[in-house]
Design a protein around this motif. Structure first.
Motif, PDB file in Angstrom:
ATOM      1  N   GLU A   1       0.833  -1.192   0.000  1.00  0.00           N
ATOM      2  CA  GLU A   1       0.000   0.000   0.000  1.00  0.00           C
ATOM      3  C   GLU A   1       0.879   1.259   0.000  1.00  0.00           C
ATOM      4  O   GLU A   1       0.656   2.177  -0.785  1.00  0.00           O
ATOM      5  N   GLU A   2       1.869   1.194   0.840  1.00  0.00           N
ATOM      6  CA  GLU A   2       2.770   2.341   0.919  1.00  0.00           C
ATOM      7  C   GLU A   2       3.480   2.555  -0.415  1.00  0.00           C
ATOM      8  O   GLU A   2       3.629   3.661  -0.904  1.00  0.00           O
TER       9      GLU A   2
ATOM     10  N   ILE B   1       2.330   1.868  -3.269  1.00  0.00           N
ATOM     11  CA  ILE B   1       1.408   2.498  -4.211  1.00  0.00           C
ATOM     12  C   ILE B   1       1.246   3.979  -3.878  1.00  0.00           C
ATOM     13  O   ILE B   1       1.327   4.842  -4.747  1.00  0.00           O
ATOM     14  N   ASN B   2       1.035   4.237  -2.612  1.00  0.00           N
ATOM     15  CA  ASN B   2       0.776   5.605  -2.192  1.00  0.00           C
ATOM     16  C   ASN B   2       1.930   6.543  -2.522  1.00  0.00           C
ATOM     17  O   ASN B   2       1.730   7.707  -2.806  1.00  0.00           O
ATOM     18  N   ARG B   3       3.133   5.977  -2.461  1.00  0.00           N
ATOM     19  CA  ARG B   3       4.284   6.834  -2.718  1.00  0.00           C
ATOM     20  C   ARG B   3       4.668   6.843  -4.185  1.00  0.00           C
ATOM     21  O   ARG B   3       5.692   7.408  -4.555  1.00  0.00           O
ATOM     22  N   GLN B   4       3.846   6.230  -4.989  1.00  0.00           N
ATOM     23  CA  GLN B   4       4.095   6.194  -6.441  1.00  0.00           C
ATOM     24  C   GLN B   4       5.511   5.738  -6.770  1.00  0.00           C
ATOM     25  O   GLN B   4       6.185   6.352  -7.593  1.00  0.00           O
TER      26      GLN B   4
ATOM     27  N   GLN C   1      -6.687   2.671  -4.569  1.00  0.00           N
ATOM     28  CA  GLN C   1      -5.482   3.457  -4.351  1.00  0.00           C
ATOM     29  C   GLN C   1      -4.607   3.484  -5.581  1.00  0.00           C
ATOM     30  O   GLN C   1      -4.002   4.499  -5.913  1.00  0.00           O
ATOM     31  N   TYR C   2      -4.542   2.329  -6.233  1.00  0.00           N
ATOM     32  CA  TYR C   2      -3.716   2.272  -7.440  1.00  0.00           C
ATOM     33  C   TYR C   2      -4.265   3.218  -8.502  1.00  0.00           C
ATOM     34  O   TYR C   2      -3.516   3.947  -9.149  1.00  0.00           O
ATOM     35  N   LEU C   3      -5.576   3.204  -8.649  1.00  0.00           N
ATOM     36  CA  LEU C   3      -6.184   4.076  -9.654  1.00  0.00           C
ATOM     37  C   LEU C   3      -5.940   5.541  -9.305  1.00  0.00           C
ATOM     38  O   LEU C   3      -5.683   6.360 -10.184  1.00  0.00           O
ATOM     39  N   GLN C   4      -6.014   5.844  -8.009  1.00  0.00           N
ATOM     40  CA  GLN C   4      -5.751   7.224  -7.603  1.00  0.00           C
ATOM     41  C   GLN C   4      -4.321   7.624  -7.942  1.00  0.00           C
ATOM     42  O   GLN C   4      -4.052   8.753  -8.314  1.00  0.00           O
ATOM     43  N   SER C   5      -3.415   6.684  -7.813  1.00  0.00           N
ATOM     44  CA  SER C   5      -2.020   7.000  -8.098  1.00  0.00           C
ATOM     45  C   SER C   5      -1.738   7.109  -9.593  1.00  0.00           C
ATOM     46  O   SER C   5      -1.003   7.980 -10.019  1.00  0.00           O
ATOM     47  N   TYR C   6      -2.306   6.162 -10.341  1.00  0.00           N
ATOM     48  CA  TYR C   6      -1.858   6.068 -11.733  1.00  0.00           C
ATOM     49  C   TYR C   6      -2.952   6.281 -12.768  1.00  0.00           C
ATOM     50  O   TYR C   6      -2.748   6.068 -13.942  1.00  0.00           O
TER      51      TYR C   6
ATOM     52  N   SER D   1      -3.390  11.811 -12.805  1.00  0.00           N
ATOM     53  CA  SER D   1      -4.160  10.986 -11.892  1.00  0.00           C
ATOM     54  C   SER D   1      -4.518  11.849 -10.694  1.00  0.00           C
ATOM     55  O   SER D   1      -4.008  12.959 -10.536  1.00  0.00           O
ATOM     56  N   LEU D   2      -5.391  11.345  -9.859  1.00  0.00           N
ATOM     57  CA  LEU D   2      -5.810  12.112  -8.699  1.00  0.00           C
ATOM     58  C   LEU D   2      -4.589  12.489  -7.860  1.00  0.00           C
ATOM     59  O   LEU D   2      -4.430  13.640  -7.448  1.00  0.00           O
ATOM     60  N   HIS D   3      -3.754  11.516  -7.638  1.00  0.00           N
ATOM     61  CA  HIS D   3      -2.535  11.735  -6.861  1.00  0.00           C
ATOM     62  C   HIS D   3      -1.723  12.895  -7.440  1.00  0.00           C
ATOM     63  O   HIS D   3      -1.359  13.826  -6.743  1.00  0.00           O
TER      64      HIS D   3
ATOM     65  N   ARG E   1      -2.083   8.266   2.301  1.00  0.00           N
ATOM     66  CA  ARG E   1      -1.664   8.774   1.011  1.00  0.00           C
ATOM     67  C   ARG E   1      -1.482  10.289   1.073  1.00  0.00           C
ATOM     68  O   ARG E   1      -0.487  10.832   0.590  1.00  0.00           O
TER      69      ARG E   1
ATOM     70  N   TRP F   1       1.721  11.238   2.810  1.00  0.00           N
ATOM     71  CA  TRP F   1       2.880  10.996   1.948  1.00  0.00           C
ATOM     72  C   TRP F   1       3.004  12.086   0.896  1.00  0.00           C
ATOM     73  O   TRP F   1       4.065  12.643   0.666  1.00  0.00           O
TER      74      TRP F   1
END
Lengths: 658, 856
Positions: free
Chosen positions: A427-428, A430-433, A464-469, B712-714, B742, B745
């Motif tokens: 998860e981390e 992913i969150n940190r891309q 979360q993945y979708l939010q990142s990428y 992306s949202l991020h 998230r 971070w």
């Protein structure tokens, strides 16, 4: 749980081991203290114990392909421009270089893209894979010429074969009559003494994702070709649906070709055909043998790699052919990375002492040194410094805490403990891309080893993945689901008919209990089961010695024996699938073992085994099997649709914006 | 033996002998007189077709019958003639019967009177009507020449590729030619016609009058003419009994002959043998057959019955109601052996053999004589050759036996011969293959000459015709067992021999309508099995042509090659079966063939339905559509109610084909709807979020004049933070329910990248960090800001403190912490960082602590 803990701490030393070896980066060129600290060259590297039979010479395949290409080019007499699709460029280079092409009236070379070509030539020759998109590019070119009343001759050479769809597109685009077609039956490219690649990376996506069987016949033909040159093979094993189909088509070819039953001494004895989806775990693991690492980091393309400025420590990049001709590489390619550095320093030291010999030489000795040894030394020096450069570059990337953590996560997943902790770190990630493909890789590894993610995790990780990428990856996830690489556990679905029948038979209350029992059963991972049955996770008593490995697990730092290789080992050992029934059941069956001919007289050929990977194989698997070969006196030849690694596999499944 | 030459008749001084012998006593009972019939006899021992000639009879009420007999007079077939008035019958090179009607229609039948096809010779012929017709053969082709009532000639050189050629008219003549024929000169077809005393040569464009070289001016009017079998010689007969014989170039005379008879002959036919220097023409009147050649006197035979002559390659067949005879020139080899008082080696050998049979020692004398002349091998050759020309097996044997025995003698009694001082046997060098081949050939010829079969081929004809053609003819006659026997006997390869015959047999078998599909299919499979070279699909194709689709399908089951099965199945409109077969084959090209066929043959609904039942085909077609027909792909999913895939489809088009934001939103909305239908809330939610995000991004893009779309949202939030739009970022964090971790971070990284350390510190103090405080240390160090990093070390939770201390490079503190934790791992971690000498103190400290722990 207790034993797991023990294991966790047990493999940490091995990690540390990696680190200790890797620390002294600076001193390598001077071959100073660092090398002195380091151990001597490991025994395995220096000597080849238990040598298997000699390898057949596959260079004839190149000659065949080249001759046919030249013939095809000459079918279009006169000057012509050759338009090549990008994916064929590297393979073509290995078969016929530019000067050979020029000798046969090829004027200019272009890359086939979706844009106009400014060529003055009256003859255009296209060299392509049979893909729909390429056909459309060509159609665009031809139709543009037509509109401007330009009259040219067009010839399309399909490699390795033409498909009916190509004709369909030519018809639809109205240029069927304007072009002539030919097939260049270039199936097999020997990348090395023991690796033959079909260079069909799309095989994986086409078959395993899209369910498109178009390449099956192609593989069968390739096998048939190998068999007719280096066979007749006497036995074939296989596992997987695709393997079975390939075998069946091959069998038909064999039956048709009765005439060729000459009593030749075969070079190849056994073929083992295996589907990529039999073992998804192995290609999802980080590679730690040298060749695999180089592939992961620098991307080996068609047997050669381009080392950038960070490796060459100069302005320009250098393209290096990585094969057994490179004596330095030959000795380190299969080694766990932790050994490579020590080897290279030893090598550097030896080289230095060779150079140093000059000091005590008289004129004559110097003369012979210059004429005989110097060239070889210089070549060796060049290669050595390149590989040292590559090593340093790899270390910069891989010795970071991140990579250590990554390996730790991977190993936890393989062994199946601390799953929650692993999920948190993914998860981390992913969150940190950190990296889109790395994250996907871990997700897939998690899903495969756990036989699917529980709904809650699946949803949160996917979101979360979708939010990142970006949301385009909805399609990526859909693809991963279809291939079974990343799935959500759906208790209702996995319990299928048995459960519903049961619930009809018993009372509601009992049914409820049964359901619970079933769901816990369903959650039981196949990988875990298989791993247990085959002993894929080696028991560790003390530290795993990576210098003198005792099993194939060394390719993953002693943490895991590649499933594919273990299956191969077991079948070869038993000479059948007997006793592996439980394993094959868990692997979804489709195993076979057939006698092709009774030509078993030649024991050398019986120990020369062709491993056919449908959907690609990794360098780690190759290294593991080479190790097995040395241990057991086999010679393995690898025939793969392409060289695979986790990045290539996941990229081929990812939906990216075009 | 002494009488052997009794039926030899010499002609002229050139040592040419002719003989006539019976081939058959005819089996037939003819109802009509031969002279009242149209008769056609095929070359190379072909069959006899008969039909009452209506133009000779006064119009009769009864319809004529077309009858076909074998050469031995066994009736092969007959049908009542129901078509128009037939003027001429003729055979093609492939043994089809051409019935040329008065109106210019040509009907084609096979030997079993089965109608094959018909064609017309054009309107002009139809209007003018056919008076006379001739069928002529060139290599592999059969042509027809027509003389109409308007006295014009029309011809076609091939009935397969019908090209009608109208020949120029004969200038200034209004009389029907007394005789005419077709000639070839330099591959051009010409007509030579005689009107009275004049000869006219018609080529494509011109009509030229012709005078033959050496033609007597007093010869008179032409009555008849004939061309030899090989179209190399021509003979003309005039009303003075004069005959001119020459080459068909019409520029060279070979000889002339004057006969006592001056009436027009019934028929003329060349009687020559290939490579012979002699020429002769057989001329037939009602009661007399005259063989005329380079001689003062011809040979005449009396004819008891009206007969017809059939020219062959090496002689003439003479068919009468009771007999079937063959007239030919005696071949050289035969002549030399049998001529009275011949001393030719062959003759001596034959005598020797006779003596040997009598166990007379004269045999030895004769042999010695041959041997002394060194001619024994020639003798053997002669005997072998002569055996071929004999028509009775007895004579053949007699000639071959000499050989055979000598061969044996060589093998078994070689020693004795040696003892008899023959020296080394001559047969040393003799290869028996000629002998064996001749035995084989004769055996085949005798077999087909049998009454039941009735194909009287001479060895010369047989060699010209070849075994393959003979087999074809047997197959055409449906004499399959004999054909198979011959193939086996001659050890022909399966492909050329047995398989081919069996395939033909099977093709015939499928036409037997009275038998059930099951029976026929089984019978065929039983006989053919897996014989190599058999194509079941060809047989099935034949069955299909006969309208027996079910049988064809059954037969196709035996076909091993899918690529042969599929096209036929499609032809029979069994596309479903074809699809299954193609899928089974694993050959995707075949699948595509079927799919593209179905696409055009079926309506869309059925097409899709069929595909749904065949997942392999479906996925192939999807692949195709994805690139070539995206709309169809959508329809496919719609048909199947596959909302999930439809959703994917819309998502894909939202970023691949649509460029405008509104359009993309619309596509995404579609996708969300489909996902909802598919009960995939997760995907629906993600899509809806994306719509929301797209709208926000567009607004941002307008407001900030920076590209925000496609982030992306991020990345969107990250960029907002970089741009200092903290409020906006906060808003998105809330709106999109970004998980706390998230967001932390993200914000830490963004602020650090901006090097907004003040804001970072402020942020760290807003509330408790969701990710702990180690990341703060890490991020500061990443940006090489040790000072800032240190601020956060104290807040890092104890488990991670050692890591944090190591990060900022405070080894000493790290060591303290590790020792305090009594954590071996941590201590190792610190130790590994101790690399320089200055770190020795720390290292020692740890080692000491470790030792202490161990002690306990």
């Amino acid at each position: 749980m207790h034993s797991d803990r023990k294991r966790a701490s047990a493999f940490l030393p091995s990690l540390q081991h990696v680190r200790v070896v890797l620390v002294p980066t600076r001193d390598i060129y001077t071959v100073g203290a660092a090398a002195a600290v380091l151990a001597l060259i490991p025994a395995v590297m220096a000597t080849d114990i238990l040598d298997g039979p000699a390898l057949p010479d596959f260079t004839i395949l190149k000659r065949l392909a080249r001759d046919q290409l030249i013939y095809l080019l000459e079918q279009l007499p006169g000057k012509k421009d050759l338009i090549i699709e990008p994916d064929l460029m590297s393979p073509l280079d290995r078969i016929a270089n530019v000067s050979i092409l020029k000798q046969h009236d090829v004027d200019k070379l272009y890359k086939l893209e979706n844009k106009p070509i400014y060529s003055n030539n009256d003859q255009l020759c296209f060299l392509i894979r049979p893909r729909i998109s390429h056909m459309k590019y060509i159609a665009n070119l031809v139709n543009t010429d037509k509109r401007s009343d330009r009259n040219r001759k067009y010839k399309i050479i399909f490699s390795p074969q033409k498909f009916h769809t190509c004709d369909m597109i030519l018809e639809q685009e109205g240029i069927f009559g304007d072009v002539t077609c030919d097939e260049w039956s270039f199936y097999l490219l020997p990348l090395d003494d023991d690796i033959i690649s079909m260079e069909l990376p799309e095989f994986y996506r086409d078959y395993f994702l899209e369910g498109d069987q178009r390449w099956i016949g192609t593989v069968a033909k390739a096998l048939h070709l190998l068999n007719s040159i280096f066979g007749p093979m006497s036995k074939s094993y296989g596992i997987g649906r695709c393997a079975k189909m390939v075998y069946e088509v091959w069998k038909e070819l064999l039956d048709e070709d009765e005439s060729d039953r000459t009593e030749r001494r075969p070079d190849l004895g056994v073929a083992f055909i295996i589907d990529r989806d039999v073992d998804y775990v192995t290609p999802l693991c980080s590679q730690v043998v040298y060749e695999g690492l180089v592939d992961d980091i620098f991307r080996i393309k068609c047997g050669s790699v381009e080392f950038g400025p960070e490796v060459t420590s100069s302005e320009k990049s250098i393209k290096v052919l990585l094969n057994s001709q490179d004596k330095v590489f030959q000795e380190i390619r299969n080694e766990h990375f932790s050994n490579v550095f020590s080897f290279l320093s030893q090598k550097a030291r030896n080289l230095q002492s060779h150079y140093d010999k000059r000091r005590e030489m008289d004129i004559n000795q110097m003369k012979s040194f210059v004429s005989q040894e110097l060239k070889g030394l210089k070549q060796e020096h060049r290669l050595l410094s390149l590989h040292i450069g590559a090593c340093e570059s790899i270390m910069k990337k891989k010795t970071k805490q991140d990579f250590q953590d990554l390996l730790k996560t991977e190993h936890s997943l393989l062994e199946g403990f601390d799953i929650r902790e692993s999920i948190t770190s993914i998860e981390e990630h992913i969150n940190r891309q950190v990296s889109p493909t790395e994250s996907l890789r871990l997700l897939c590894l998690l899903s495969i080893t756990e036989n699917g993610l529980i709904t809650k995790d699946y949803r949160s990780l996917k979101t979360q993945y979708l939010q990142s990428y970006g949301p385009a990856h909805l399609l990526t996830f859909s693809n991963l689901k279809r291939t079974g690489l990343l799935i959500e556990q759906v208790p209702g679905e996995t319990l299928t008919a048995v459960e519903s029948k049961m619930s009809k038979l018993v009372t509601d209350k009992a049914a409820g209990k049964l359901t619970d029992a079933f769901s816990s059963l369903a959650k039981k991972s196949h990988f875990r089961g298989i791993s247990k049955k085959l002993g894929l996770i080696p028991r560790i008593d003390g530290e795993y010695d990576l210098k003198t490995p005792r099993d194939m697990a060394y390719v993953f730092s002693g943490a895991y024996i590649p499933l594919s290789c273990k299956v191969i080992e077991q079948v070869l050992q038993r000479k059948s699938w007997m006793g592996l029934e439980e394993v094959t059941r868990l692997l979804n069956g489709n195993e076979f073992s057939v006698q092709l001919s009774d030509n078993t007289a030649n024991s050398d050929s019986q120990r020369t085994i062709l491993i056919v990977f449908l959907g690609g194989c990794t360098f780690s698997e190759i290294a593991a099997l080479r190790f097995l070969g040395k241990e057991k006196g086999y010679k393995f030849i690898f025939l793969t649709t392409s060289i695979m690694n986790s990045t290539r596999m996941l990229e081929s499944l990812a939906e990216t914006k075009t | 033996m002494d009488f052997y030459t009794a039926d030899w008749y010499p002609l002229g001084l050139g040592n040419a002998y002719y003989r006539k012998f019976d081939l058959y006593k005819m089996e037939w009972k003819l109802r009509e007189d031969l002279k009242d019939c149209l008769v056609a006899v095929g070359p190379y021992g072909g069959s006899i077709a008969l039909m009452k000639d209506l133009s000779k009879d006064k119009p009769s009420s009864s319809r004529p019958t077309l009858e076909i007999y074998s050469a031995s007079g066994i009736r092969l077939s007959s049908i009542p003639w129901k078509s128009g008035h037939v003027v001429y019958l003729g055979w093609t090179v492939t043994e089809d019967l051409l019935c040329i009607q008065e109106d210019g229609t040509v009907l084609i039948y096979d030997v079993f009177c089965e109608f094959k096809r018909h064609f017309s010779l054009g309107n002009e012929v139809k209007q003018n009507q056919v008076v006379e017709a001739k069928v002529f053969h060139s290599e592999y082709r059969t042509g027809i020449a027509i003389l109409t009532r308007a006295l014009t000639f029309t011809l076609t050189s091939s009935i397969e590729e019908l090209k009608l050629r109208r020949m120029p008219e004969i200038t200034g003549s209004k009389v029907q030619p007394s005789c005419w024929t077709v000639l070839f000169q330099d591959r051009v077809t010409l007509v030579l016609a005689a009107v009275g005393k004049d000869l006219y040569l018609l080529d494509n464009t011109t009509c030229s009058v012709l005078t033959l070289p050496g033609m007597s001016p007093m010869a008179g009017a032409y009555l008849d003419m004939c061309v030899s079998f090989n179209y190399k010689h021509i003979a003309l007969f005039t009303d003075t009994g004069y005959m001119w014989m020459g080459k068909t170039s019409l520029k060279e005379k070979v000889c002339e002959f004057t006969s006592g008879v001056r009436t027009a002959p019934k028929q003329m036919a060349w009687c020559i043998r290939p490579y012979s220097k002699h020429v002769a023409v057989a001329v037939m009147w009602d009661k007399v057959l005259l063989v005329a050649g380079k001689a003062e006197e011809g040979i005449s035979f009396h004819l008891d019955e009206p007969s017809i002559m059939v020219p062959e390659l090496d002689g003439v067949r003479i068919i009468s109601p009771s007999t079937h005879e063959f007239l030919h020139e005696i071949p050289k080899a035969t002549e030399e052996i049998f001529k009275i008082a011949s001393m030719a080696p062959g003759a001596l050998l034959l005598v020797a053999q006779k003596e040997y049979e009598k166990e007379s020692q004269k045999a030895d004398d004769y042999l010695r004589e041959i041997k002394e002349q060194n001619l024994l091998s020639l003798a053997v050759e002669q005997c072998i050759e002569a055996a071929g020309y004999e028509h009775t097996p007895e004579m053949q044997k007699s000639l071959l036996r000499g050989n055979l025995q000598l061969s044996r003698e060589h093998e078994d009694q070689g020693d004795r011969l040696k003892a008899a001082s023959f020296g080394k046997c001559f047969l040393d060098k003799y290869s028996p293959s000629d002998f064996v081949v001749m035995c084989h050939d004769l055996r085949v010829l005798n077999a087909i000459k049998d009454y039941q079969i009735g194909i009287p081929l001479s060895i010369t004809q047989y060699k010209q015709l070849t075994v393959q053609v003979l087999l074809d003819r047997l197959v055409l006659r449906r004499l399959y067992p004999l054909a198979v026997k011959i193939c086996e006997y001659l050890k022909l390869s399966d492909f050329q021999g047995v398989s081919r015959v069996l395939a033909h047999w099977a093709c015939y078998k499928v036409q037997q309508k009275e038998k059930s599909d099951e029976v026929v299919a089984q019978a065929i499979n039983q006989k053919l099995g897996d014989t190599p070279g058999i194509s079941y699909s060809e047989i099935a194709s034949k069955a299909c042509d006969c309208g027996r689709t079910e049988l064809a399908i059954k037969l196709l089951e035996y076909e091993s090659k899918s690529e042969d099965q599929v096209p036929l199945l499609l032809k029979m409109k069994r596309s479903n079966l074809a699809l299954s077969k193609s899928i089974e084959s694993g050959d995707t090209d075949l699948v595509y063939t079927v799919v593209s066929y179905m696409k055009y043959e079926f309506n869309r609904g059925d097409f899709f339905m069929t595909l749904q039942n065949h997942p392999t085909a479906l996925s192939l077609y999807r692949q195709f559509c994805k690139h070539q027909e995206p709309e169809t792909l959508k329809d496919l999913y719609n048909q199947d109610d596959n909302h999930q895939e439809l959703g994917n489809y819309f998502v894909r088009s939202s970023y691949s084909s649509e460029k405008r934001v509104e359009g993309r939103v619309a596509e995404l909305q579609n996708a969300a709807d489909e996902y909802n239908k598919a009960k995939n809330e997760l995907a629906a939610k993600a899509t809806e979020d994306q719509i929301k995000l797209l709208r926000v991004q567009r607004k941002l893009q307008d407001e900030l004049d920076k590209p925000y779309l496609d982030y992306s949202l991020h990345d969107t939030v990250y960029n907002l933070l970089l741009d200092g739009m903290l409020k906006k970022a906060e808003q998105l964090y809330k709106d999109f329910k970004i998980p706390d971790k998230r967001y932390w971070w993200l914000k830490i990284s963004a602020l650090a990248e901006k090097e907004d350390w003040e804001e970072l510190e402020k942020f760290s103090k807003t509330k408790k960090s969701a990710v702990g405080y180690l990341p703060f240390v890490e991020i500061c160090m990443k940006h090489h800001n040790k000072l800032e990093a240190k601020k956060y070390v104290a807040r890092v939770n104890p488990e991670q403190r050692v890591k944090a201390l190591l990060l900022i490079g405070d080894l000493d503190q790290a060591a303290e912490a590790a020792i305090e934790h009594k954590n071996d791992n941590e201590m190792n971690m610190v130790l590994s960082k101790c690399s320089s000498i200055s770190d020795n103190v720390t290292a020692e400290k740890i080692n000491r602590a470790r030792a202490q722990i161990l002690k306990k």
